[in-house]
Design a protein around this motif. Structure first.
Motif, PDB file in Angstrom:
ATOM      1  N   UNK A 177     -12.895  24.962  58.298  1.00  0.00           N
ATOM      2  CA  UNK A 177     -11.925  25.023  59.391  1.00  0.00           C
ATOM      3  C   UNK A 177     -10.959  23.849  59.343  1.00  0.00           C
ATOM      4  N   UNK A 178     -11.464  22.658  58.969  1.00  0.00           N
ATOM      5  CA  UNK A 178     -10.582  21.495  58.858  1.00  0.00           C
ATOM      6  C   UNK A 178      -9.550  21.737  57.767  1.00  0.00           C
ATOM      7  N   UNK A 179      -9.990  22.316  56.655  1.00  0.00           N
ATOM      8  CA  UNK A 179      -9.040  22.640  55.597  1.00  0.00           C
ATOM      9  C   UNK A 179      -7.999  23.653  56.075  1.00  0.00           C
ATOM     10  N   UNK A 180      -8.474  24.643  56.846  1.00  0.00           N
ATOM     11  CA  UNK A 180      -7.590  25.739  57.205  1.00  0.00           C
ATOM     12  C   UNK A 180      -6.659  25.459  58.366  1.00  0.00           C
ATOM     13  N   UNK A 181      -6.948  24.427  59.151  1.00  0.00           N
ATOM     14  CA  UNK A 181      -6.139  24.216  60.346  1.00  0.00           C
ATOM     15  C   UNK A 181      -4.855  23.443  60.080  1.00  0.00           C
ATOM     16  N   UNK A 182      -4.667  22.992  58.874  1.00  0.00           N
ATOM     17  CA  UNK A 182      -3.416  22.322  58.525  1.00  0.00           C
ATOM     18  C   UNK A 182      -2.723  23.113  57.433  1.00  0.00           C
ATOM     19  N   UNK A 183      -1.453  22.889  57.293  1.00  0.00           N
ATOM     20  CA  UNK A 183      -0.677  23.647  56.314  1.00  0.00           C
ATOM     21  C   UNK A 183      -0.558  22.921  54.988  1.00  0.00           C
ATOM     22  N   UNK A 184      -1.363  21.875  54.788  1.00  0.00           N
ATOM     23  CA  UNK A 184      -1.260  21.121  53.543  1.00  0.00           C
ATOM     24  C   UNK A 184      -1.588  22.007  52.342  1.00  0.00           C
ATOM     25  N   UNK A 185      -0.773  21.917  51.321  1.00  0.00           N
ATOM     26  CA  UNK A 185      -0.994  22.633  50.070  1.00  0.00           C
ATOM     27  C   UNK A 185      -0.754  21.676  48.911  1.00  0.00           C
ATOM     28  N   UNK A 186      -1.356  21.969  47.787  1.00  0.00           N
ATOM     29  CA  UNK A 186      -1.096  21.189  46.578  1.00  0.00           C
ATOM     30  C   UNK A 186      -0.169  22.009  45.688  1.00  0.00           C
ATOM     31  N   UNK A 187       1.008  21.445  45.424  1.00  0.00           N
ATOM     32  CA  UNK A 187       1.985  22.065  44.533  1.00  0.00           C
ATOM     33  C   UNK A 187       1.913  21.328  43.205  1.00  0.00           C
ATOM     34  N   UNK A 238      -6.876  16.568  51.212  1.00  0.00           N
ATOM     35  CA  UNK A 238      -5.489  16.875  51.519  1.00  0.00           C
ATOM     36  C   UNK A 238      -5.311  17.211  52.994  1.00  0.00           C
ATOM     37  N   UNK A 239      -6.285  17.932  53.572  1.00  0.00           N
ATOM     38  CA  UNK A 239      -6.233  18.221  55.000  1.00  0.00           C
ATOM     39  C   UNK A 239      -6.316  16.944  55.812  1.00  0.00           C
ATOM     40  N   UNK A 240      -7.187  16.048  55.384  1.00  0.00           N
ATOM     41  CA  UNK A 240      -7.348  14.758  56.065  1.00  0.00           C
ATOM     42  C   UNK A 240      -6.044  13.968  56.053  1.00  0.00           C
ATOM     43  N   UNK A 241      -5.368  13.944  54.907  1.00  0.00           N
ATOM     44  CA  UNK A 241      -4.088  13.247  54.811  1.00  0.00           C
ATOM     45  C   UNK A 241      -3.068  13.860  55.770  1.00  0.00           C
ATOM     46  N   UNK A 242      -3.053  15.187  55.845  1.00  0.00           N
ATOM     47  CA  UNK A 242      -2.089  15.851  56.714  1.00  0.00           C
ATOM     48  C   UNK A 242      -2.365  15.571  58.176  1.00  0.00           C
ATOM     49  N   UNK A 243      -3.649  15.613  58.567  1.00  0.00           N
ATOM     50  CA  UNK A 243      -4.006  15.368  59.959  1.00  0.00           C
ATOM     51  C   UNK A 243      -3.652  13.949  60.386  1.00  0.00           C
ATOM     52  N   UNK A 244      -4.051  12.964  59.562  1.00  0.00           N
ATOM     53  CA  UNK A 244      -3.813  11.584  59.944  1.00  0.00           C
ATOM     54  C   UNK A 244      -2.329  11.218  59.852  1.00  0.00           C
TER      55      UNK A 244
END
Length: 293
Positions: free
Chosen positions: A214-224, A280-286
């Motif tokens: 859920x933590x991964x899915x709740x942010x829109x962070x993606x790796x390009x 990546x989700x953690x980076x986006x959240x913080x």
């Protein structure tokens, strides 16, 4: 499930520094909870409140339904803080016996040392151990008294990959036997490997409390990921790295990034876009939280 530790609107200040800001959190029996956050986010302070090492400035903190300041109640927990100091003249077996003597039904010395891969060090003086060996011993001691709940603050700092995975096995074995664990870590793959529930804190507040997926899915962070000689400055990039000829970009808006990349007319190939990892989700959240402060 039974609540073993609870914070209700807990605030902790150190002078002018607000370490925790009205944090409410329950730790339930049988959980393995990962506590994530940047340095200064309040992770260690929260553990110190639950372990009775600090009092909240305001709010309520409970442990097993009572006060964490009660020594009899604290007997049901194990703690490994970030910094530990063990007497260097003691042998490993002696420090295990010393700590175990404080509990009515401790884990046997041989069993405890075997669980954390320390059996061959039983006669070694602590002063002669490597930093990684000392850290493994400090973690093992948290389990000596057969605790119901264990707090581990950065438990694998300074360990190599093999030692870290051996320690993971010890933590997992405790949890599989019904034990409850709250751990902090800067190794985000460690939280993915161990935790069922993730709590992300930032600026003294709980930002997210959910499962790893859920933590991964709740942010829109993606790796390009793509192959290019060089790239211009692109919008919305949280982080980047280059390895094996590829450039990886972490972004919250991959569509916009690709549009701007095409507009820049920089040659590239091998474009790939995939979902975020926990890191990546953690980076986006913080990053989002920092932008809102």
């Amino acid at each position: 499930m039974t609540v073993l530790a609870r914070a209700i609107e807990a605030t902790r200040q150190y002078g002018d520094v607000l370490a925790l800001d009205r944090v409410s959190l329950d730790i339930r029996a049988g959980e393995l909870v990962g506590l994530l956050g940047p340095n200064g986010a309040g992770k260690s302070t929260l553990i110190n409140l639950f372990a009775g090492l600090r009092r909240p400035t305001s709010g309520v903190v409970e442990l097993f339904g009572g006060s964490p300041l009660d020594p009899a109640i604290r007997r049901g927990i194990g703690v490994t803080p970030q910094e530990t100091g063990l007497p260097e003249s003691f042998r490993v077996g002696e420090i295990v016996d010393f700590v175990s003597a404080h509990f009515p039904e401790p884990v046997g010395r041989a069993e405890l040392l075997a669980r954390f891969g320390l059996s061959d060090l039983v006669k070694r003086q602590i002063g002669g151990l490597s930093g990684g060996q000392r850290r493994r011993l400090a973690v093992a001691l948290a389990f000596a008294g057969r605790p119901r709940l264990v707090f581990l603050d950065e438990p694998t700092t300074g360990l190599d990959v093999e030692a870290r995975r051996a320690l993971w096995d010890g933590i997992k074995a405790f949890h599989e036997d019904g034990g409850t664990v709250l751990l902090t870590s800067h190794y985000l793959e460690e939280i993915e490997a161990l935790a069922q529930r993730v709590v992300v804190v930032g600026n003294g507040r709980v930002l997210v409390d959910d499962t790893v997926p859920a933590v991964r899915g709740m942010v829109s962070a993606r790796r390009v990921s793509l192959v290019a000689e060089d790239l211009p400055e692109l919008p919305g990039v949280l982080g980047s790295e280059r390895a094996d000829g590829r450039i990886d970009l972490v972004t919250t808006d991959p569509d916009r990034l690709v549009v701007e990349l095409v507009r820049s007319r920089v040659p590239f190939s091998g474009l790939e876009i995939r979902p975020a990892t926990l890191e990546e989700a953690f980076l986006a959240i913080t990053s989002k939280e920092s932008a809102n402060v």
